[in-house]
Design a protein around this motif. Structure first.
Motif, PDB file in Angstrom:
ATOM      1  N   UNK A  70       9.961   8.352  13.873  1.00 12.71           N
ATOM      2  CA  UNK A  70       8.940   9.330  13.465  1.00 12.71           C
ATOM      3  C   UNK A  70       8.299   9.872  14.722  1.00 12.71           C
ATOM      4  N   UNK A  71       8.397  11.177  14.939  1.00 14.33           N
ATOM      5  CA  UNK A  71       7.801  11.768  16.139  1.00 14.33           C
ATOM      6  C   UNK A  71       6.299  11.930  15.942  1.00 14.33           C
ATOM      7  N   UNK A  72       5.623  12.169  17.036  1.00 15.87           N
ATOM      8  CA  UNK A  72       4.167  12.316  16.999  1.00 15.87           C
ATOM      9  C   UNK A  72       3.790  13.483  16.082  1.00 15.87           C
ATOM     10  N   UNK A  73       2.820  13.225  15.224  1.00 16.54           N
ATOM     11  CA  UNK A  73       2.374  14.275  14.305  1.00 16.54           C
ATOM     12  C   UNK A  73       2.911  14.107  12.898  1.00 16.54           C
ATOM     13  N   UNK A  74       3.900  13.230  12.710  1.00 17.26           N
ATOM     14  CA  UNK A  74       4.446  12.985  11.382  1.00 17.26           C
ATOM     15  C   UNK A  74       3.940  11.642  10.861  1.00 17.26           C
ATOM     16  N   UNK A  75       3.459  11.632   9.631  1.00 18.83           N
ATOM     17  CA  UNK A  75       2.944  10.401   9.034  1.00 18.83           C
ATOM     18  C   UNK A  75       4.061   9.440   8.652  1.00 18.83           C
ATOM     19  N   UNK A  76       5.212   9.989   8.255  1.00 18.39           N
ATOM     20  CA  UNK A  76       6.293   9.164   7.736  1.00 18.39           C
ATOM     21  C   UNK A  76       7.495   9.166   8.666  1.00 18.39           C
ATOM     22  N   UNK A  77       8.148   8.013   8.769  1.00 16.94           N
ATOM     23  CA  UNK A  77       9.452   7.962   9.420  1.00 16.94           C
ATOM     24  C   UNK A  77      10.474   8.598   8.506  1.00 16.94           C
ATOM     25  N   UNK A  78      11.687   8.777   9.006  1.00 20.02           N
ATOM     26  CA  UNK A  78      12.747   9.326   8.154  1.00 20.02           C
ATOM     27  C   UNK A  78      13.023   8.410   6.969  1.00 20.02           C
ATOM     28  N   UNK A  79      12.935   7.087   7.190  1.00 22.14           N
ATOM     29  CA  UNK A  79      13.182   6.148   6.100  1.00 22.14           C
ATOM     30  C   UNK A  79      12.090   6.240   5.039  1.00 22.14           C
ATOM     31  N   UNK A  80      10.846   6.371   5.464  1.00 21.24           N
ATOM     32  CA  UNK A  80       9.749   6.514   4.496  1.00 21.24           C
ATOM     33  C   UNK A  80       9.856   7.839   3.737  1.00 21.24           C
ATOM     34  N   UNK A  81      10.258   8.874   4.434  1.00 18.92           N
ATOM     35  CA  UNK A  81      10.483  10.168   3.780  1.00 18.92           C
ATOM     36  C   UNK A  81      11.597  10.038   2.752  1.00 18.92           C
ATOM     37  N   UNK A  82      12.658   9.300   3.103  1.00 14.34           N
ATOM     38  CA  UNK A  82      13.750   9.047   2.156  1.00 14.34           C
ATOM     39  C   UNK A  82      13.240   8.287   0.940  1.00 14.34           C
ATOM     40  N   UNK A  83      12.294   7.359   1.147  1.00 13.84           N
ATOM     41  CA  UNK A  83      11.741   6.590   0.032  1.00 13.84           C
ATOM     42  C   UNK A  83      11.001   7.497  -0.947  1.00 13.84           C
ATOM     43  N   UNK A  84      10.302   8.505  -0.432  1.00 11.04           N
ATOM     44  CA  UNK A  84       9.617   9.472  -1.302  1.00 11.04           C
ATOM     45  C   UNK A  84      10.629  10.189  -2.200  1.00 11.04           C
ATOM     46  N   UNK A 140       0.833  -1.201   0.000  1.00 12.24           N
ATOM     47  CA  UNK A 140       0.000   0.000   0.000  1.00 12.24           C
ATOM     48  C   UNK A 140       0.867   1.250   0.000  1.00 12.24           C
ATOM     49  N   UNK A 141       1.933   1.247   0.799  1.00  8.36           N
ATOM     50  CA  UNK A 141       2.836   2.400   0.841  1.00  8.36           C
ATOM     51  C   UNK A 141       3.585   2.568  -0.484  1.00  8.36           C
ATOM     52  N   UNK A 142       4.007   1.424  -1.068  1.00  4.33           N
ATOM     53  CA  UNK A 142       4.691   1.481  -2.361  1.00  4.33           C
ATOM     54  C   UNK A 142       3.796   2.130  -3.398  1.00  4.33           C
ATOM     55  N   UNK A 143       2.536   1.718  -3.432  1.00  2.00           N
ATOM     56  CA  UNK A 143       1.587   2.267  -4.407  1.00  2.00           C
ATOM     57  C   UNK A 143       1.368   3.761  -4.184  1.00  2.00           C
ATOM     58  N   UNK A 144       1.232   4.162  -2.915  1.00  7.08           N
ATOM     59  CA  UNK A 144       1.018   5.581  -2.610  1.00  7.08           C
ATOM     60  C   UNK A 144       2.215   6.422  -3.049  1.00  7.08           C
ATOM     61  N   UNK A 145       3.422   5.950  -2.727  1.00  3.83           N
ATOM     62  CA  UNK A 145       4.636   6.685  -3.100  1.00  3.83           C
ATOM     63  C   UNK A 145       4.817   6.681  -4.618  1.00  3.83           C
ATOM     64  N   UNK A 146       4.506   5.532  -5.253  1.00  2.00           N
ATOM     65  CA  UNK A 146       4.658   5.428  -6.706  1.00  2.00           C
ATOM     66  C   UNK A 146       3.806   6.468  -7.425  1.00  2.00           C
ATOM     67  N   UNK A 147       2.539   6.584  -7.033  1.00  2.52           N
ATOM     68  CA  UNK A 147       1.628   7.515  -7.708  1.00  2.52           C
ATOM     69  C   UNK A 147       2.085   8.958  -7.535  1.00  2.52           C
ATOM     70  N   UNK A 148       2.489   9.300  -6.315  1.00  2.00           N
ATOM     71  CA  UNK A 148       2.934  10.668  -6.066  1.00  2.00           C
ATOM     72  C   UNK A 148       4.243  10.959  -6.815  1.00  2.00           C
ATOM     73  N   UNK A 149       5.183  10.019  -6.778  1.00  5.52           N
ATOM     74  CA  UNK A 149       6.474  10.235  -7.438  1.00  5.52           C
ATOM     75  C   UNK A 149       6.311  10.349  -8.944  1.00  5.52           C
ATOM     76  N   UNK A 150       5.453   9.515  -9.525  1.00  8.73           N
ATOM     77  CA  UNK A 150       5.234   9.564 -10.966  1.00  8.73           C
ATOM     78  C   UNK A 150       4.692  10.947 -11.375  1.00  8.73           C
ATOM     79  N   UNK A 151       3.743  11.444 -10.605  1.00 10.14           N
ATOM     80  CA  UNK A 151       3.159  12.749 -10.925  1.00 10.14           C
ATOM     81  C   UNK A 151       4.187  13.865 -10.776  1.00 10.14           C
ATOM     82  N   UNK A 152       4.947  13.851  -9.687  1.00 14.14           N
ATOM     83  CA  UNK A 152       5.931  14.913  -9.457  1.00 14.14           C
ATOM     84  C   UNK A 152       7.039  14.878 -10.499  1.00 14.14           C
TER      85      UNK A 152
END
Length: 296
Positions: A93-107, A9-21
Motif C-alpha cells: 500500500x503506497x502512501x496515501x492509500x488506506x488499504x493494501x491491495x489485499x484489503x482492497x481485494x477483501x472489499x 475491526x477490519x472485518x466488521x468495517x468491510x462487512x457493514x459496507x459490503x452488506x449495504x452495497x
C-alpha cells in the motif's frame, strides 16, 4: 490494539459496507449476470403436438394410458468461487492509500460473497500465494461470508507467487461442477495463458487485476531502498534517474499488456482496478454487460 483485534475491526468495517452495497446497489446486477446452470425436473404433463418425444416418461404414460412428458425448469443456483492472491506483493500500500491491495481485494470479495448469500448461491474461497493454499468449500449463508472476509484479512503474505497452473489444477479438482470463478490478483507473476485457458474451459472465469498507482510510475524522490515483498531482497535505487523511471514504466506497461492480451484472446471478461478507486461502478458494468450477453 493487537493483531487479532485489528483484523476483527477490519472485518466488521468491510462487512457493514459490503452488506449495504450488496443490498442497495448491486442485487439486480448480480442476479442477471449469471448464466443458467442446466435443467432440473419439475413435473409431468400430457404430451402436446410439437413436444420432444425424448422427454416422454414411459412409466407414467403406461399408468395414465396417455402420453406424458417430463417438464423441466432452469436451475439458476450457481457456485461462486473467489480465488484470491495473497502473495507478498498484495500486501503493498503506497502512501496515501488506506488499504493494501489485499484489503482492497477483501472489499470486492465481500460484496460478491454477500450478493451470493442474498441470492441463495453457494460461495467458496481459495487463497494462494502462501506456504499452503487455503480452501473453503462453497456453502450458503452470511456465516460463510464473514469467514471469507476473515480468512482473506488474516492470511499470511510471506510467500512468492504460485504457479497459476497449480492454482488452476486445484480449482478443477475441488470444484467439479461449473462455477463462476473470480481470480483476484495483481497479476505480477509471469503470464500463463494455458492455465487460464483450461480454467475458463470448465468454469466462467473473471480475472480482477488490482494495482496500486505507485507501482505503475515511480516518483522522482532521489535515492531509496526497495525491498522485494516476495523474496525479501533489498535494492538501492536512485529515482532521480529519469531513464530508470521511464524504463520501469515501459516494462510495467508491457507486462500488463501481455496479461490483457491473453485475457482478450481467451474471451474473458476482466476488470482493471486501482486501490483507492470506486470498485462498485466497474462491477455493476461487468454484470450488466454479462446480462446483455445472456439475453441475446
Amino acid at each position: 490494539m493487537d493483531k487479532a483485534q485489528d483484523i476483527l475491526k477490519k472485518v466488521r468495517r468491510i462487512e457493514l459496507r459490503a452488506r449495504k452495497l450488496a443490498t442497495e446497489t448491486f442485487a439486480g446486477e448480480y442476479r442477471s449476470g449469471f448464466r443458467g446452470q442446466g435443467l432440473d425436473f419439475d413435473d409431468f404433463r400430457e404430451y402436446l403436438a410439437g413436444d420432444d418425444p425424448r422427454f416422454i416418461d414411459w412409466k407414467v404414460t403406461a399408468r395414465m394410458n396417455t402420453p406424458f412428458v417430463r417438464k423441466f425448469r432452469e436451475s439458476r443456483e450457481q457456485a461462486l468461487i473467489l480465488v484470491v492472491d495473497a502473495s507478498g506483493s498484495m500486501r503493498y500500500a503506497s502512501q496515501g492509500h488506506d488499504d493494501s491491495k489485499l484489503e482492497y481485494a477483501a472489499h470486492i470479495a465481500a460484496v460478491l460473497a454477500y450478493s451470493a448469500a442474498k441470492n441463495g448461491d453457494k460461495c467458496g474461497l481459495l487463497i494462494y500465494g502462501q506456504q499452503t493454499h487455503f480452501y473453503l468449500p462453497p456453502a450458503k449463508g452470511m456465516k460463510q461470508t464473514l469467514r471469507i472476509i476473515r480468512e482473506i484479512l488474516s492470511t499470511r503474505t510471506d510467500e512468492q507467487d504460485d504457479s497459476l497452473n497449480d492454482v488452476a489444477d486445484e480449482i478443477l479438482s475441488t470444484q467439479r461442477k461449473s462455477a463462476m470463478v473470480f481470480l483476484i490478483s495483481d497479476f505480477w507473476a509471469p503470464t500463463d495463458r494455458k492455465a487460464l485457458g483450461k480454467l475458463s474451459f470448465k468454469h466462467e472465469l473473471i480475472p480482477i487485476r488490482i494495482v496500486d498507482d505507485r507501482e505503475l510510475r515511480l516518483p522522482d524522490t532521489g535515492r531509496v531502498i526497495f525491498r522485494d515483498p516476495e523474496n525479501g531482497d533489498f535494492m538501492n535505487v536512485n529515482l532521480e534517474n529519469s531513464g530508470l523511471r521511464e524504463t520501469h514504466a515501459q516494462l510495467t506497461a508491457q507486462h500488463r499488456e501481455e496479461w490483457s492480451r491473453d485475457f482478450k484472446k481467451l474471451g474473458l471478461d476482466y476488470l482493471d482496478l486501482q486501490t483507492g478507486d470506486d470498485y462498485m461502478a466497474p462491477l455493476r458494468a461487468l454484470f450488466s454487460r454479462r446480462s446483455r450477453q445472456f439475453s441475446h
